[in-house]
Design a protein around this motif. Structure first.
Motif, PDB file in Angstrom:
ATOM      1  N   GLU A 155      12.393   1.411   3.488  1.00 55.39           N
ATOM      2  CA  GLU A 155      10.946   1.373   3.225  1.00 55.39           C
ATOM      3  C   GLU A 155      10.339   2.771   3.124  1.00 55.39           C
ATOM      4  OE1 GLU A 155       9.602  -2.739   5.502  1.00 55.39           O
ATOM      5  OE2 GLU A 155       9.491  -0.843   6.611  1.00 55.39           O
ATOM      6  N   GLU A 156      11.079   3.793   3.534  1.00 54.70           N
ATOM      7  CA  GLU A 156      10.497   5.122   3.672  1.00 54.70           C
ATOM      8  C   GLU A 156       9.930   5.708   2.389  1.00 54.70           C
ATOM      9  OE1 GLU A 156      14.023   4.280   3.504  1.00 54.70           O
ATOM     10  OE2 GLU A 156      14.430   5.042   5.489  1.00 54.70           O
ATOM     11  N   ASN A 157      10.386   5.256   1.231  1.00 56.96           N
ATOM     12  CA  ASN A 157       9.897   5.800  -0.046  1.00 56.96           C
ATOM     13  C   ASN A 157       8.931   4.869  -0.761  1.00 56.96           C
ATOM     14  OD1 ASN A 157      11.477   8.178   0.166  1.00 56.96           O
ATOM     15  ND2 ASN A 157      13.266   7.017  -0.472  1.00 56.96           N
ATOM     16  N   SER A 158       8.456   3.847  -0.081  1.00 53.63           N
ATOM     17  CA  SER A 158       7.556   2.888  -0.723  1.00 53.63           C
ATOM     18  C   SER A 158       6.247   3.564  -1.134  1.00 53.63           C
ATOM     19  CB  SER A 158       7.252   1.712   0.212  1.00 53.63           C
ATOM     20  OG  SER A 158       6.321   0.847  -0.394  1.00 53.63           O
ATOM     21  N   LYS A 159       5.908   3.408  -2.392  1.00 50.08           N
ATOM     22  CA  LYS A 159       4.661   3.973  -2.940  1.00 50.08           C
ATOM     23  C   LYS A 159       3.574   2.914  -3.047  1.00 50.08           C
ATOM     24  CE  LYS A 159       6.567   7.964  -3.671  1.00 50.08           C
ATOM     25  NZ  LYS A 159       6.609   8.818  -2.520  1.00 50.08           N
ATOM     26  N   GLY A 160       3.937   1.639  -2.848  1.00 48.34           N
ATOM     27  CA  GLY A 160       2.955   0.565  -2.920  1.00 48.34           C
ATOM     28  C   GLY A 160       2.786   0.025  -4.327  1.00 48.34           C
ATOM     29  N   ASP A 161       1.891  -0.911  -4.457  1.00 45.24           N
ATOM     30  CA  ASP A 161       1.582  -1.565  -5.724  1.00 45.24           C
ATOM     31  C   ASP A 161       0.187  -1.106  -6.152  1.00 45.24           C
ATOM     32  OD1 ASP A 161       0.041  -4.280  -6.810  1.00 45.24           O
ATOM     33  OD2 ASP A 161       2.064  -4.038  -7.635  1.00 45.24           O
ATOM     34  N   ASN A 162       0.068  -0.581  -7.364  1.00 45.81           N
ATOM     35  CA  ASN A 162      -1.211  -0.023  -7.826  1.00 45.81           C
ATOM     36  C   ASN A 162      -2.361  -1.020  -7.700  1.00 45.81           C
ATOM     37  OD1 ASN A 162      -0.337   2.560  -8.374  1.00 45.81           O
ATOM     38  ND2 ASN A 162       0.296   2.042 -10.448  1.00 45.81           N
ATOM     39  N   TYR A 163      -2.126  -2.272  -8.058  1.00 50.20           N
ATOM     40  CA  TYR A 163      -3.183  -3.280  -7.971  1.00 50.20           C
ATOM     41  C   TYR A 163      -3.648  -3.443  -6.527  1.00 50.20           C
ATOM     42  CZ  TYR A 163      -5.556  -7.750  -7.861  1.00 50.20           C
ATOM     43  OH  TYR A 163      -6.487  -8.737  -7.641  1.00 50.20           O
ATOM     44  N   GLU A 164      -2.702  -3.547  -5.601  1.00 53.17           N
ATOM     45  CA  GLU A 164      -3.052  -3.737  -4.182  1.00 53.17           C
ATOM     46  C   GLU A 164      -3.740  -2.496  -3.606  1.00 53.17           C
ATOM     47  OE1 GLU A 164      -3.052  -6.475  -2.415  1.00 53.17           O
ATOM     48  OE2 GLU A 164      -2.125  -7.644  -4.011  1.00 53.17           O
ATOM     49  N   ILE A 165      -3.311  -1.326  -4.029  1.00 54.54           N
ATOM     50  CA  ILE A 165      -3.942  -0.081  -3.561  1.00 54.54           C
ATOM     51  C   ILE A 165      -5.387  -0.025  -4.043  1.00 54.54           C
ATOM     52  CG2 ILE A 165      -3.933   2.435  -3.780  1.00 54.54           C
ATOM     53  CD1 ILE A 165      -0.809   2.199  -3.887  1.00 54.54           C
ATOM     54  N   LYS A 166      -5.606  -0.325  -5.324  1.00 52.69           N
ATOM     55  CA  LYS A 166      -6.976  -0.325  -5.858  1.00 52.69           C
ATOM     56  C   LYS A 166      -7.826  -1.364  -5.150  1.00 52.69           C
ATOM     57  CE  LYS A 166      -5.699   1.352 -10.421  1.00 52.69           C
ATOM     58  NZ  LYS A 166      -5.468   1.000 -11.820  1.00 52.69           N
ATOM     59  N   ARG A 167      -7.278  -2.541  -4.929  1.00 54.51           N
ATOM     60  CA  ARG A 167      -8.010  -3.608  -4.233  1.00 54.51           C
ATOM     61  C   ARG A 167      -8.409  -3.151  -2.830  1.00 54.51           C
ATOM     62  NH1 ARG A 167      -5.597  -7.570  -1.151  1.00 54.51           N
ATOM     63  NH2 ARG A 167      -6.965  -9.298  -0.689  1.00 54.51           N
TER      64      ARG A 167
ATOM     65  N   LEU B 252       0.788  -1.226   0.000  1.00 57.00           N
ATOM     66  CA  LEU B 252       0.000   0.000   0.000  1.00 57.00           C
ATOM     67  C   LEU B 252       0.825   1.283   0.000  1.00 57.00           C
ATOM     68  CD1 LEU B 252      -2.716  -1.051   2.614  1.00 57.00           C
ATOM     69  CD2 LEU B 252      -2.760  -1.324   0.116  1.00 57.00           C
ATOM     70  N   GLY B 253       2.100   1.159   0.241  1.00 57.24           N
ATOM     71  CA  GLY B 253       2.944   2.337   0.369  1.00 57.24           C
ATOM     72  C   GLY B 253       2.879   2.879   1.789  1.00 57.24           C
ATOM     73  N   VAL B 254       3.859   3.684   2.144  1.00 55.00           N
ATOM     74  CA  VAL B 254       3.976   4.186   3.518  1.00 55.00           C
ATOM     75  C   VAL B 254       2.764   5.017   3.927  1.00 55.00           C
ATOM     76  CG1 VAL B 254       5.319   5.668   5.074  1.00 55.00           C
ATOM     77  CG2 VAL B 254       6.494   4.108   3.522  1.00 55.00           C
ATOM     78  N   GLU B 255       2.345   5.941   3.087  1.00 52.95           N
ATOM     79  CA  GLU B 255       1.266   6.859   3.477  1.00 52.95           C
ATOM     80  C   GLU B 255      -0.058   6.139   3.729  1.00 52.95           C
ATOM     81  OE1 GLU B 255       1.901   9.937   4.472  1.00 52.95           O
ATOM     82  OE2 GLU B 255       3.959   9.378   3.979  1.00 52.95           O
ATOM     83  N   LEU B 256      -0.457   5.247   2.834  1.00 50.64           N
ATOM     84  CA  LEU B 256      -1.711   4.517   3.029  1.00 50.64           C
ATOM     85  C   LEU B 256      -1.579   3.501   4.168  1.00 50.64           C
ATOM     86  CD1 LEU B 256      -4.621   4.069   2.239  1.00 50.64           C
ATOM     87  CD2 LEU B 256      -3.843   2.605   0.347  1.00 50.64           C
ATOM     88  N   ALA B 257      -0.422   2.883   4.290  1.00 50.61           N
ATOM     89  CA  ALA B 257      -0.196   1.936   5.392  1.00 50.61           C
ATOM     90  C   ALA B 257      -0.322   2.647   6.745  1.00 50.61           C
ATOM     91  CB  ALA B 257       1.164   1.263   5.254  1.00 50.61           C
ATOM     92  N   LYS B 258       0.169   3.889   6.833  1.00 51.12           N
ATOM     93  CA  LYS B 258       0.035   4.673   8.064  1.00 51.12           C
ATOM     94  C   LYS B 258      -1.439   4.855   8.415  1.00 51.12           C
ATOM     95  CE  LYS B 258       4.205   7.482   8.060  1.00 51.12           C
ATOM     96  NZ  LYS B 258       4.790   8.810   7.861  1.00 51.12           N
TER      97      LYS B 258
END
Length: 175
Positions: A150-162, A128-134
């Motif tokens: 991990e601080e710059n992780s943006k996540g995976d688009n598929y997982e974020i949409k899901r 999900l990336g750092v911001e959404l995971a927070k």
């Protein structure tokens, strides 16, 4: 009883990337071939937090007994006596708290919510990336522990949409 190792129970396996850090190559969790080679070469290191499942005791060609259950008897338990495990990309794992002082509660079927565990937070950050995971862990009134790298992780688009579809459909975050 003989154990048939898979990449999922090896310490060198990165389940988020399906990658072996020792061999420096892609693999997959259920791979039995590479761990056999690694075992013969003395380089397979068992991750003791990952619980053994039926495919670690029975070959693909063997029938798994109908009454097979994963052994949870050695796991610590929550205040209600339920075993503390978390379901991850590796499989079922001993739940390791994300940080000291977290009181984890388990569910007999689902285990501990990923937000409360070290392993789960790694997956949330990756997916999900750092911001959404927070935001996800904040709904549980806990903090996200972001490790170096991990601080710059943006996540995976598929997982974020899901995640967003599930949240909008059911009004809650996924584990």
């Amino acid at each position: 009883m003989k154990i048939y190792p898979t990449c999922s129970i090896c310490k060198h396996f990165d389940s988020n990337k399906d990658f072996c850090s020792l061999r420096n190559e892609e693999t997959f969790a259920m791979n039995h071939q590479k761990p056999d080679e690694c075992t013969k070469n003395g380089i397979f290191i068992r991750d003791i937090n990952v619980l053994l499942d039926s495919y670690h005791y029975y070959k693909e060609t063997e029938e798994v007994p109908y009454d097979f259950v994963t052994d949870l008897s050695r796991l610590p338990v929550d205040r209600y006596g339920k075993p503390l495990f978390v379901n991850t990309k590796r499989g079922m794992e001993r739940a390791v708290p994300a940080y000291e002082g977290i009181e984890m509660e388990s569910d007999y079927l689902l285990g501990v919510n990923k937000a409360f565990t070290f392993q789960g937070q790694r997956e949330l950050i990756y997916d999900l990336g750092v911001e959404l995971a927070k935001k996800v862990v904040a709904t549980k009134n806990i903090e996200l522990v972001v490790l170096p790298g991990e601080e710059n992780s943006k996540g995976d688009n598929y997982e974020i949409k899901r995640h967003m579809v599930y949240r909008n459909t059911y009004g809650e975050t996924i584990q």
